[in-house]
Design a protein around this motif. Structure first.
Motif, PDB file in Angstrom:
ATOM      1  N   ILE A  80      19.267 -24.117   7.358  1.00  0.00           N
ATOM      2  CA  ILE A  80      20.125 -23.105   6.729  1.00  0.00           C
ATOM      3  C   ILE A  80      20.856 -23.672   5.518  1.00  0.00           C
ATOM      4  O   ILE A  80      21.856 -23.119   5.074  1.00  0.00           O
ATOM      5  CB  ILE A  80      21.134 -22.544   7.756  1.00  0.00           C
ATOM      6  CG1 ILE A  80      22.001 -23.675   8.357  1.00  0.00           C
ATOM      7  CG2 ILE A  80      20.426 -21.782   8.847  1.00  0.00           C
ATOM      8  CD1 ILE A  80      23.112 -23.166   9.253  1.00  0.00           C
TER       9      ILE A  80
ATOM     10  N   THR B 176      20.884 -21.081   2.578  1.00  0.00           N
ATOM     11  CA  THR B 176      21.171 -19.679   2.869  1.00  0.00           C
ATOM     12  C   THR B 176      22.679 -19.477   2.918  1.00  0.00           C
ATOM     13  O   THR B 176      23.457 -20.349   2.505  1.00  0.00           O
ATOM     14  CB  THR B 176      20.509 -19.244   4.190  1.00  0.00           C
ATOM     15  OG1 THR B 176      20.653 -17.830   4.332  1.00  0.00           O
ATOM     16  CG2 THR B 176      21.151 -19.934   5.384  1.00  0.00           C
TER      17      THR B 176
ATOM     18  N   ASN C 198      24.897 -21.350   0.174  1.00  0.00           N
ATOM     19  CA  ASN C 198      23.980 -22.218  -0.571  1.00  0.00           C
ATOM     20  C   ASN C 198      24.711 -23.413  -1.177  1.00  0.00           C
ATOM     21  O   ASN C 198      24.483 -23.790  -2.325  1.00  0.00           O
ATOM     22  CB  ASN C 198      23.269 -21.396  -1.652  1.00  0.00           C
ATOM     23  CG  ASN C 198      22.097 -22.124  -2.268  1.00  0.00           C
ATOM     24  OD1 ASN C 198      21.588 -23.096  -1.699  1.00  0.00           O
ATOM     25  ND2 ASN C 198      21.683 -21.680  -3.430  1.00  0.00           N
TER      26      ASN C 198
ATOM     27  N   ILE D  69      19.039 -13.630   5.960  1.00  0.00           N
ATOM     28  CA  ILE D  69      17.779 -14.115   6.494  1.00  0.00           C
ATOM     29  C   ILE D  69      16.899 -12.908   6.809  1.00  0.00           C
ATOM     30  O   ILE D  69      17.359 -11.765   6.792  1.00  0.00           O
ATOM     31  CB  ILE D  69      17.981 -14.989   7.741  1.00  0.00           C
ATOM     32  CG1 ILE D  69      18.692 -14.197   8.850  1.00  0.00           C
ATOM     33  CG2 ILE D  69      18.763 -16.241   7.390  1.00  0.00           C
ATOM     34  CD1 ILE D  69      18.857 -14.999  10.130  1.00  0.00           C
TER      35      ILE D  69
END
Length: 515
Positions: free
Chosen positions: A395, A398, A420, A473
């Motif tokens: 992750i 994301t 991010n 996601i």
């Protein structure tokens, strides 16, 4: 064939020189039918697009481009703008709060096989214009095969098995030992994104026969069985007697099964906040022109009504308040007898027994158990870790966010944001004052999917419900935690000064003197 034509249209667009086509083709996203899917589209510059224009369209095989979602400086298809293709109405939304960061991604809810294709996200007014491409593949798991006896004599029976799904299922007829039977394919066709396959075979032995459908691409297998009796007598009272006994036994078994179904409804457990599908089907009967009703039987609430195309609405206003705006059905599967419903964002109050009823037909019962979030208890002043994890999923690139929930959505508190690599800071304000300087994450464990946070020096005010959300996601995930911060136990040196340093006898003597 449809997908190849869509890709041909895409290639022609690329050759015009007005697109940003990657030499490897568009990004491919695969999702199971019925799930929600996010189609990503984001400017690398993270430029604010709240007052810009962007347009999502689907490359269609016959009628050009279909309008999926259009945004024009605050005006879009969901707040009054006309022009959206009928098949996408009410199923597409964007991320309003992320527009300021250049995020034009959309979510398509309740995906259908017919949603498969190539999508474009277009910024035509930019200099130069920018276009992004996504290929969506919606796969539909095969439904349970339908096995029937077409014809029977004293010495043989002709069996037929019908299956449909996407990707194309491999269909086999087997005997009770698992041996594959030679069968004739009487139908192998494709309609509206699904493959329809029919097999027929003739058997000469009494036994149980099975039709198996396998979709290796999505690791899905399902089967149906049928019992066949071959008497060996063309006429006579023996055959009639045996058949009569079989019917009697079948009737007893059916009565027992129906009794058990009524007495012990199917149980489904779901975590609070998740969506849940309550199954109900009369497959393969077409129920498009029928009526079915969903009710919550333990408190009499009206959940959902379908009546020959009519639903609960302003004209049919009987739906209970608790379920308004949260229940949907599978419109495209009514022809296959699917009367299932989906309840979104479940709450503890949704727990109970549900009944799906057809006029002059079967009644199905479901018991739904909505369980609360994990509860963590900690003493005031201690540090606490709130767990949240997508196992084995990186992750790092994301976004996830933590919020402290309340009854009033407007008073939700911003606890932590990871986007991010960016966190709440002076350059990116928004964190609630109560949590500033007290919350950290596990930077080194992001590649293992760990989105947990630690709150330091907890206070009683930190008690409450927390939500960890992954909004971008492929299938957005939400986790809930309840934190209970209790008063700390006093240390010995915090006792009354007169009690410090006394042994049991001295303390007892002091109490007698005071009495």
């Amino acid at each position: 064939m449809e997908l190849l034509l869509d890709l041909l249209c895409l290639c022609l667009l690329c050759l015009t020189g007005k697109t940003l086509c990657d030499e490897n083709g568009p990004e491919v996203i695969k999702v199971e039918e019925g799930a929600d899917v996010m189609l990503p589209c984001s400017l690398s510059t993270k430029e604010n697009i709240e007052f810009k224009f962007f347009d999502w369209r689907k490359v269609a095989r016959t009628d050009g481009l279909k309008e999926v979602f259009l945004y024009d400086a605050g005006i879009h298809y969901n707040n009054g703008l006309d022009g959206q293709s009928e098949e996408f109405k009410g199923r597409v939304s964007h991320f309003q709060d992320e527009l300021k960061h250049g995020n034009a991604s959309i979510i398509i809810r309740n995906t259908q096989v017919t949603d498969s294709g190539v999508y474009t996200c277009d910024f035509p007014n930019f200099q130069p214009p920018q276009t992004f491409y996504i290929e969506l593949v919606v796969v539909g798991a095969a439904l349970k095969p339908f096995v029937t006896i077409l014809d029977a004599t004293a010495y043989s029976a002709k069996l037929q098995c019908e299956v449909h799904g996407n990707p194309k299922p491999k269909v086999e007829l087997q005997d009770s030992d698992g041996n594959i039977l030679h069968a004739k394919v009487t139908q192998d066709s494709e309609r509206e994104g699904s493959f329809y396959i029919t097999l027929q075979t003739t058997v000469t032995k009494t036994g149980t026969y099975r039709c198996v459908a396998t979709q290796e691409e999505i690791r899905h297998q399902i089967y149906a069985e049928i019992s066949v009796y071959i008497s060996g007598f063309s006429t006579g009272w023996i055959a009639a007697t045996v058949i009569g006994v079989l019917f009697l036994v079948a009737g007893v078994i059916l009565a027992v099964l129906l009794y058990r179904r009524k007495k012990e409804p199917k149980r489904i457990k779901v975590e609070e906040g998740d969506d849940v599908t309550l199954p109900c089907s009369l497959w393969p009967m077409d129920i498009t022109s029928k009526q079915f009703v969903w009710q919550k039987t333990d408190d009499g609430q009206k959940v959902f009504l379908y009546d020959n195309g009519d639903l609960y609405s302003d004209e049919l206003p009987d739906q209970s308040e608790q379920f308004k705006g949260r229940v949907s059905y599978f419109e495209d599967e009514l022809e296959q007898g699917n009367a299932s419903i989906t309840i979104r964002n479940t709450t503890r109050a949704d727990s109970g027994e549900y009944r799906c009823s057809f006029q002059k037909h079967q009644t199905f019962c479901i018991k739904l158990d909505v369980v609360g979030p994990e509860v963590i208890k900690v003493e005031e002043g201690s540090d606490v870790t709130l767990p949240c994890s997508l196992l084995h999923k990186d992750i790092w690139l994301t976004q996830f966010n933590w919020k402290k929930m309340s009854q009033n959505d407007e008073s939700q508190m911003e606890v932590f944001l990871y986007d991010n690599g960016d966190l709440y800071s002076d350059e990116r304000p928004g964190q609630s004052e109560q949590f500033k300087g007290r919350v950290s994450h596990f930077q080194d464990e992001l590649k293992q999917g760990n989105a947990s946070i630690t709150i330091r020096n907890t206070t009683r005010a930190d008690s409450g419900h927390y939500r960890c959300k992954f909004p971008f996601i492929q299938k957005p995930q939400i986790f809930y935690i309840k934190l209970d911060v209790v008063a700390s136990t006093p240390e010995p040196n915090e006792l009354h000064p007169l009690m410090n340093g006394m042994d049991g006898i001295e303390l007892h003597s002091l109490m007698i003197e005071r009495l």
